[in-house]
Design a protein around this motif. Structure first.
Motif, PDB file in Angstrom:
ATOM      1  N   ASN A 152       0.799  -1.226   0.000  1.00  0.00           N
ATOM      2  CA  ASN A 152       0.000   0.000   0.000  1.00  0.00           C
ATOM      3  C   ASN A 152       0.830   1.274   0.000  1.00  0.00           C
ATOM      4  N   ALA A 153       1.987   1.223   0.641  1.00  0.00           N
ATOM      5  CA  ALA A 153       2.787   2.445   0.750  1.00  0.00           C
ATOM      6  C   ALA A 153       3.706   2.635  -0.454  1.00  0.00           C
ATOM      7  N   ALA A 154       3.736   1.669  -1.341  1.00  0.00           N
ATOM      8  CA  ALA A 154       4.679   1.748  -2.461  1.00  0.00           C
ATOM      9  C   ALA A 154       4.183   2.723  -3.526  1.00  0.00           C
ATOM     10  N   PRO A 155       5.101   3.311  -4.279  1.00  0.00           N
ATOM     11  CA  PRO A 155       4.668   4.180  -5.379  1.00  0.00           C
ATOM     12  C   PRO A 155       3.968   3.374  -6.469  1.00  0.00           C
ATOM     13  N   VAL A 156       3.114   4.060  -7.215  1.00  0.00           N
ATOM     14  CA  VAL A 156       2.472   3.452  -8.379  1.00  0.00           C
ATOM     15  C   VAL A 156       3.444   3.577  -9.557  1.00  0.00           C
ATOM     16  N   ILE A 157       3.478   2.563 -10.397  1.00  0.00           N
ATOM     17  CA  ILE A 157       4.339   2.646 -11.583  1.00  0.00           C
ATOM     18  C   ILE A 157       3.464   3.013 -12.783  1.00  0.00           C
ATOM     19  N   VAL A 158       3.823   4.091 -13.442  1.00  0.00           N
ATOM     20  CA  VAL A 158       3.061   4.587 -14.587  1.00  0.00           C
ATOM     21  C   VAL A 158       3.935   4.436 -15.831  1.00  0.00           C
ATOM     22  N   ILE A 159       3.473   3.620 -16.780  1.00  0.00           N
ATOM     23  CA  ILE A 159       4.271   3.322 -17.974  1.00  0.00           C
ATOM     24  C   ILE A 159       3.749   4.146 -19.150  1.00  0.00           C
ATOM     25  N   VAL A 193       0.068   1.253 -13.958  1.00  0.00           N
ATOM     26  CA  VAL A 193      -0.853   1.862 -14.919  1.00  0.00           C
ATOM     27  C   VAL A 193      -0.130   2.011 -16.251  1.00  0.00           C
ATOM     28  N   ARG A 194      -0.731   1.470 -17.290  1.00  0.00           N
ATOM     29  CA  ARG A 194      -0.244   1.710 -18.652  1.00  0.00           C
ATOM     30  C   ARG A 194      -1.335   2.501 -19.357  1.00  0.00           C
ATOM     31  N   PHE A 195      -0.998   3.654 -19.866  1.00  0.00           N
ATOM     32  CA  PHE A 195      -2.054   4.436 -20.526  1.00  0.00           C
ATOM     33  C   PHE A 195      -1.557   4.974 -21.860  1.00  0.00           C
ATOM     34  N   ASP A 196      -2.514   5.329 -22.716  1.00  0.00           N
ATOM     35  CA  ASP A 196      -2.178   5.907 -24.018  1.00  0.00           C
ATOM     36  C   ASP A 196      -2.335   7.420 -23.965  1.00  0.00           C
TER      37      ASP A 196
END
Lengths: 324, 263
Positions: free
Chosen positions: A31-38, A68-71
């Motif tokens: 829960n405390a970890a950063p989110v990875i955004v690709i 999260v992978r987003f376009d």
């Protein structure tokens, strides 16, 4: 092992951005970890060449991370932006929209941006402007050449008989390179928009300086067998910006045998292992208060955008050109 | 544009629905079948454009990732073509349900066209029209072409690496593709099922292949009347563009398909 969960969301004004979210198995999330955004590689959609980002997202989620992978707008499945922002400004704003959404919908205030090629460039450009960014994973980012790079480049060419023939006749790239780069290593008159262009070097120096100021942990993975031939050794990123103290924040890796896109499975396996190790061991700072530095970022970006139209960046079209 | 998941819990498939933007007197729907392997990633952009063009002409369009590809569940190493044909059927059922129609148009590119043809040839009543865009006609020929495309791409992106090194490590096209799947692909033979294509079939070719002479003859002998093999001069969206052509779309081919389906 319990399976990871994958869902897709439409995000932002007009729900125009498509984001695929890979979540850890139930009860296994950090829960405390950063989110990875690709981020996208050029105009390739969020899946990535050889499905590399789907595989990476699943591996990270299996270890407890939300990915999260987003376009970007106009790429992949996301709608084209309806405003008049430049391609680069639009991409940077899309990153902000995703981080806003992560914060508003899930309470995440720390993110790591990760990208390849133009995705790496977008990551480092944005990293210094938002206090929510605590890390940037840069896979073959745009990086200025150095004297040592040119030396490697020339030595490489010297091993090729055809290069010798061209050199003797004074017509080849080797001859031109020797003449231009060794005799005038700081001329700063590279092709407009290329890493050799002094204006681009200064822009990149500025964005790295801002990332340092924001205390962003950096992972740099450079490749040596790439068609782009823009890097030839691990520490090139340090030598390219001698005035900056990147070392305390930087983990630098060099894949001598890898191509720019990590097309081969064994290279991707090694790459994923390094990314995971970096995420699990780097000293990412805690969340900090502060507003997104949109104004300063816009000023910086519009400065470089003056070059728009002249610049072709390794297929990524980061600074200029139309994304769709 | 509505991204969604469909299929079963064991076989969860990712798709994007582009809802009809224009009203037509009769509801219309189309399923788009992607190519395979490295061709998939490059073709995505062109097929999204095709999807939106059809939506603008009154079609509900569903394009989706097969199991073990793109954003769908599963790994490449688990894939078999019989499963992908089931995925196409699941997409047809999903779109019929969403659109409240009894039949759909089936559009495929490269291997996706071959799979679409196999589905249409299985006497399904719910395939109203079939579009085959540069299909893989012969499996061995397609594998050969994929090998050439992959070799060119690998060599373009690396200064000294060839594909041989990777092949020795048991992967094809940089992907962990099983030998079983390669055998499935090698078994493709559209000429043998040409007589079972729906009468309403559009067959487009932008790239000549050795198999085209026999393919053309088989289509012309169709029991419901001859089906033409149309040649269109256009770019090949399933291969990587260079810096000069990056971002270009195959507008001639897409224009022909949309014009044929929605005149």
């Amino acid at each position: 092992m319990k399976p990871v969960t994958e869902n897709v969301y439409t995000v932002g004004p007009g729900k125009s951005l498509v984001a695929a979210v890979t979540e850890p198995p139930r009860g296994a999330g950090k829960n405390a970890a950063p989110v990875i955004v690709i981020l996208n590689t050029g105009i390739i959609h969020r899946v990535g060449h050889q499905r590399k980002f789907v595989v990476l997202a699943r591996e990270l989620a299996a270890r407890g991370y939300l990915v999260v992978r987003f376009d970007f707008g106009g790429i992949g499945d996301s709608e084209r932006r309806k405003d008049n922002l430049s391609a680069l400004e639009g991409c940077l704003d899309d990153i902000r929209v995703i981080l806003d959404w992560l914060e508003a919908s899930r309470g995440h205030r720390r993110s790591i941006l990760l990208g390849l090629c133009s995705g790496a460039d977008h990551a480092i450009i944005y990293a210094g402007s938002d206090p929510r960014v605590v890390g940037a994973g840069l896979l073959d980012p745009m990086i200025p050449p150095t004297r040592r790079f040119y030396l490697h480049y020339i030595l490489h060419r010297l091993t090729r008989p055809r290069s010798w023939l061209s050199f003797v006749t004074g017509n080849g790239r080797l001859f031109t390179t020797v003449r231009k780069r060794l005799l005038k290593p700081k001329s700063g008159q590279g092709q407009a928009g290329s890493p050799e262009d002094e204006r681009v070097r200064l822009f990149l120096k500025n964005v790295y300086a801002r990332a340092i100021e924001n205390n962003v942990q950096l992972l740099s993975v450079l490749t040596g067998a790439s068609d782009t031939r823009q890097s030839s050794y691990r520490e090139q990123i340090l030598d390219a910006f001698p005035d900056l103290d990147l070392s305390p924040l930087l983990r630098a890796e060099f894949f001598e045998d890898s191509d720019h896109l990590f097309l081969f499975e064994h290279d991707r396996k090694r790459l994923n292992a390094i990314i995971i190790d970096w995420i699990e061991t780097a000293n990412f700072r805690e969340a900090q208060e502060g507003a997104v530095g949109t104004a300063a970022l816009t000023k910086l970006v519009r400065g470089i955008a003056m070059l728009s139209g002249q610049i072709a960046m390794f297929g990524g079209q980061v600074f200029g050109g139309q994304l769709i | 544009m509505t991204p969604l998941y469909f299929g079963t819990g064991q076989r969860r498939l990712f798709g994007v629905l582009d809802p009809a933007q224009a009203r037509s007197s009769q509801a219309q729907a189309a399923v788009i079948c992607y190519p395979w392997g490295p061709e998939y990633i490059f073709a995505h952009r062109a097929l999204r454009y095709l999807s939106r063009q059809l939506a603008a002409r009154g079609f509900n369009v569903l394009r989706f990732d097969y199991y073990g590809s793109g954003d769908s569940a599963g790994n490449e190493s688990e894939v078999r073509l019989c499963g992908w044909r089931q995925d196409i059927v699941a997409a047809i059922e999903e779109l019929k349900d969403i659109s409240d129609v009894k039949a759909v148009a089936l559009i495929g590119l490269r291997l996706g066209a071959s799979l679409a043809a196999q589905i249409a040839a299985s006497c399904r009543k719910d395939v109203a029209a079939l579009v085959l865009w540069d299909p893989a006609i012969s499996g061995p020929e397609h594998l050969e072409v994929l090998e050439i495309e992959w070799t060119e791409m690998a060599q373009r992106h690396s200064t000294y690496l060839g594909h041989e090194r990777e092949r020795r490590r048991g992967a094809r096209y940089g992907l962990p593709i099983s030998e079983e799947l390669a055998i499935d692909v090698a078994a493709i033979d559209l000429i043998s099922i040409a007589d079972k294509m729906p009468s309403r079939t559009l067959c487009l070719s932008t790239k000549p292949l050795p198999s085209h002479a026999a393919w053309r003859a088989a289509l012309e002998a169709h029991p419901g009347g001859p089906i033409g093999l149309e040649s269109v001069s256009d770019i090949h969206p399933w291969v990587e563009a260079d810096l000069e052509t990056v971002g270009q779309l195959p507008l001639a081919a897409i224009g022909r398909i949309t014009g044929w389906l929605a005149p």
